[in-house]
Design a protein around this motif. Structure first.
Motif, PDB file in Angstrom:
ATOM      1  N   PRO A  41      -9.270  11.847  -6.904  1.00 24.31           N
ATOM      2  CA  PRO A  41      -9.693  13.229  -6.658  1.00 24.31           C
ATOM      3  C   PRO A  41     -11.144  13.308  -6.201  1.00 24.31           C
ATOM      4  N   GLY A  42     -11.372  14.045  -5.133  1.00 23.68           N
ATOM      5  CA  GLY A  42     -12.709  14.206  -4.608  1.00 23.68           C
ATOM      6  C   GLY A  42     -13.229  13.044  -3.800  1.00 23.68           C
ATOM      7  N   LYS A  43     -12.431  12.021  -3.603  1.00 22.25           N
ATOM      8  CA  LYS A  43     -12.855  10.859  -2.850  1.00 22.25           C
ATOM      9  C   LYS A  43     -11.973  10.667  -1.623  1.00 22.25           C
ATOM     10  N   GLU A  44     -12.492   9.904  -0.681  1.00 22.69           N
ATOM     11  CA  GLU A  44     -11.740   9.612   0.523  1.00 22.69           C
ATOM     12  C   GLU A  44     -10.626   8.618   0.239  1.00 22.69           C
ATOM     13  N   ARG A  45      -9.588   8.719   1.022  1.00 27.82           N
ATOM     14  CA  ARG A  45      -8.513   7.750   0.937  1.00 27.82           C
ATOM     15  C   ARG A  45      -9.007   6.404   1.448  1.00 27.82           C
ATOM     16  N   GLU A  46      -8.750   5.356   0.693  1.00 33.49           N
ATOM     17  CA  GLU A  46      -9.213   4.035   1.072  1.00 33.49           C
ATOM     18  C   GLU A  46      -8.045   3.060   1.153  1.00 33.49           C
ATOM     19  N   VAL A  47      -8.162   2.124   2.055  1.00 31.35           N
ATOM     20  CA  VAL A  47      -7.128   1.126   2.229  1.00 31.35           C
ATOM     21  C   VAL A  47      -7.211   0.091   1.114  1.00 31.35           C
ATOM     22  N   VAL A  48      -6.067  -0.355   0.646  1.00 38.80           N
ATOM     23  CA  VAL A  48      -5.991  -1.383  -0.382  1.00 38.80           C
ATOM     24  C   VAL A  48      -5.651  -2.728   0.252  1.00 38.80           C
ATOM     25  N   LEU A  49      -4.479  -2.801   0.847  1.00 41.59           N
ATOM     26  CA  LEU A  49      -4.044  -3.996   1.542  1.00 41.59           C
ATOM     27  C   LEU A  49      -2.897  -3.647   2.460  1.00 41.59           C
ATOM     28  N   CYS A  50      -2.451  -4.640   3.213  1.00 40.75           N
ATOM     29  CA  CYS A  50      -1.350  -4.437   4.142  1.00 40.75           C
ATOM     30  C   CYS A  50      -0.552  -5.726   4.247  1.00 40.75           C
ATOM     31  N   ILE A  51       0.748  -5.597   4.293  1.00 43.12           N
ATOM     32  CA  ILE A  51       1.623  -6.738   4.544  1.00 43.12           C
ATOM     33  C   ILE A  51       2.150  -6.620   5.958  1.00 43.12           C
ATOM     34  N   SER A  63     -13.170  -6.379  -4.166  1.00 42.05           N
ATOM     35  CA  SER A  63     -12.883  -6.023  -5.548  1.00 42.05           C
ATOM     36  C   SER A  63     -11.402  -6.094  -5.884  1.00 42.05           C
ATOM     37  N   MET A  64     -10.557  -6.092  -4.886  1.00 37.25           N
ATOM     38  CA  MET A  64      -9.119  -6.134  -5.095  1.00 37.25           C
ATOM     39  C   MET A  64      -8.527  -7.530  -4.930  1.00 37.25           C
ATOM     40  N   LYS A  65      -9.281  -8.425  -4.325  1.00 39.13           N
ATOM     41  CA  LYS A  65      -8.794  -9.779  -4.124  1.00 39.13           C
ATOM     42  C   LYS A  65      -8.587 -10.466  -5.463  1.00 39.13           C
ATOM     43  N   GLY A  66      -7.440 -11.101  -5.608  1.00 43.30           N
ATOM     44  CA  GLY A  66      -7.111 -11.775  -6.848  1.00 43.30           C
ATOM     45  C   GLY A  66      -6.511 -10.878  -7.905  1.00 43.30           C
ATOM     46  N   ARG A  67      -6.539  -9.573  -7.699  1.00 45.83           N
ATOM     47  CA  ARG A  67      -5.975  -8.629  -8.668  1.00 45.83           C
ATOM     48  C   ARG A  67      -4.739  -7.923  -8.140  1.00 45.83           C
ATOM     49  N   PHE A  68      -4.719  -7.663  -6.848  1.00 47.88           N
ATOM     50  CA  PHE A  68      -3.603  -6.932  -6.248  1.00 47.88           C
ATOM     51  C   PHE A  68      -2.810  -7.865  -5.342  1.00 47.88           C
ATOM     52  N   ALA A  69      -1.506  -7.692  -5.339  1.00 45.20           N
ATOM     53  CA  ALA A  69      -0.642  -8.498  -4.498  1.00 45.20           C
ATOM     54  C   ALA A  69       0.517  -7.650  -3.994  1.00 45.20           C
ATOM     55  N   LYS A  76      16.558  -4.628  -0.525  1.00 51.14           N
ATOM     56  CA  LYS A  76      16.369  -3.285  -1.064  1.00 51.14           C
ATOM     57  C   LYS A  76      15.524  -2.408  -0.161  1.00 51.14           C
ATOM     58  N   ASN A  77      15.076  -2.977   0.956  1.00 47.70           N
ATOM     59  CA  ASN A  77      14.228  -2.240   1.890  1.00 47.70           C
ATOM     60  C   ASN A  77      13.021  -1.650   1.170  1.00 47.70           C
ATOM     61  N   THR A  78      12.395  -2.482   0.351  1.00 43.94           N
ATOM     62  CA  THR A  78      11.328  -2.035  -0.527  1.00 43.94           C
ATOM     63  C   THR A  78      10.164  -3.015  -0.505  1.00 43.94           C
ATOM     64  N   VAL A  79       8.970  -2.474  -0.525  1.00 45.77           N
ATOM     65  CA  VAL A  79       7.746  -3.251  -0.674  1.00 45.77           C
ATOM     66  C   VAL A  79       7.142  -2.940  -2.034  1.00 45.77           C
ATOM     67  N   TYR A  80       6.621  -3.961  -2.692  1.00 43.50           N
ATOM     68  CA  TYR A  80       6.036  -3.808  -4.013  1.00 43.50           C
ATOM     69  C   TYR A  80       4.544  -4.103  -3.970  1.00 43.50           C
ATOM     70  N   LEU A  81       3.803  -3.347  -4.739  1.00 42.33           N
ATOM     71  CA  LEU A  81       2.382  -3.586  -4.922  1.00 42.33           C
ATOM     72  C   LEU A  81       2.142  -3.912  -6.389  1.00 42.33           C
ATOM     73  N   GLN A  82       1.734  -5.135  -6.651  1.00 36.34           N
ATOM     74  CA  GLN A  82       1.440  -5.578  -8.002  1.00 36.34           C
ATOM     75  C   GLN A  82      -0.033  -5.346  -8.298  1.00 36.34           C
ATOM     76  N   LEU A  83      -0.296  -4.564  -9.317  1.00 36.52           N
ATOM     77  CA  LEU A  83      -1.655  -4.244  -9.723  1.00 36.52           C
ATOM     78  C   LEU A  83      -1.940  -4.931 -11.052  1.00 36.52           C
ATOM     79  N   ASN A  84      -2.891  -5.837 -11.050  1.00 37.94           N
ATOM     80  CA  ASN A  84      -3.257  -6.579 -12.246  1.00 37.94           C
ATOM     81  C   ASN A  84      -4.713  -6.325 -12.612  1.00 37.94           C
ATOM     82  N   SER A  85      -5.035  -6.602 -13.863  1.00 37.18           N
ATOM     83  CA  SER A  85      -6.402  -6.449 -14.364  1.00 37.18           C
ATOM     84  C   SER A  85      -6.973  -5.092 -14.007  1.00 37.18           C
ATOM     85  N   LEU A  86      -6.194  -4.071 -14.247  1.00 32.27           N
ATOM     86  CA  LEU A  86      -6.581  -2.727 -13.841  1.00 32.27           C
ATOM     87  C   LEU A  86      -7.770  -2.218 -14.644  1.00 32.27           C
TER      88      LEU A  86
END
Length: 124
Positions: A41-51, A63-69, A76-86
């Motif tokens: 909220p109140g912040k710009e949309r930022e990119v996390v990663l892309c496959i 800051s996301m390297k090594g934590r997000f995959a 299943k026609n589905t992409v998953y985003l694994q969020l670790n060490s949140l």
């Protein structure tokens, strides 16, 4: 109808993990690239990663390297985003999006289809 639907968000304690899902309909996800973005909220949309369509992964923030995959389940026609060490700083609505031309980019303007987002809240 082209559609992306995110799910899997919720409340998690610092250090915890979540796996977000991005279910696609109206197109074959395995032939395309999918980007993940987040917006607090109140912040710009930022990119996390892309496959990429070839399965490569681009992480846009140190800051996301090594934590997000990211991974893909073509059956299943589905992409998953694994969020670790949140951490609390990761609290945001997370979106998946499809870029025009099936090419990953850090710029949201190149993504033409977006899901509704799923809320991730990291708090003690």
């Amino acid at each position: 109808q082209l559609q992306l639907v995110e799910s899997g968000g919720g409340l998690v304690q610092p250090g915890g993990s979540l796996r977000l899902s991005c279910a696609a309909s109206g197109f074959t996800l395995g032939n395309d690239a999918i980007g993940w973005f987040r917006q607090a909220p109140g912040k710009e949309r930022e990119v996390v990663l892309c496959i990429t369509s070839g399965g490569g992964i681009v992480v846009y923030a140190d800051s996301m390297k090594g934590r997000f995959a990211v991974s893909r389940d073509n059956a299943k026609n589905t992409v998953y985003l694994q969020l670790n060490s949140l951490q609390p700083e990761d609290t945001a609505v997370y979106f998946c999006a499809r870029p025009a031309g099936s090419l990953c980019s850090r710029a949201a303007v190149y993504y033409e289809y977006w899901g509704q987002g799923t809320q991730v809240t990291v708090s003690s």
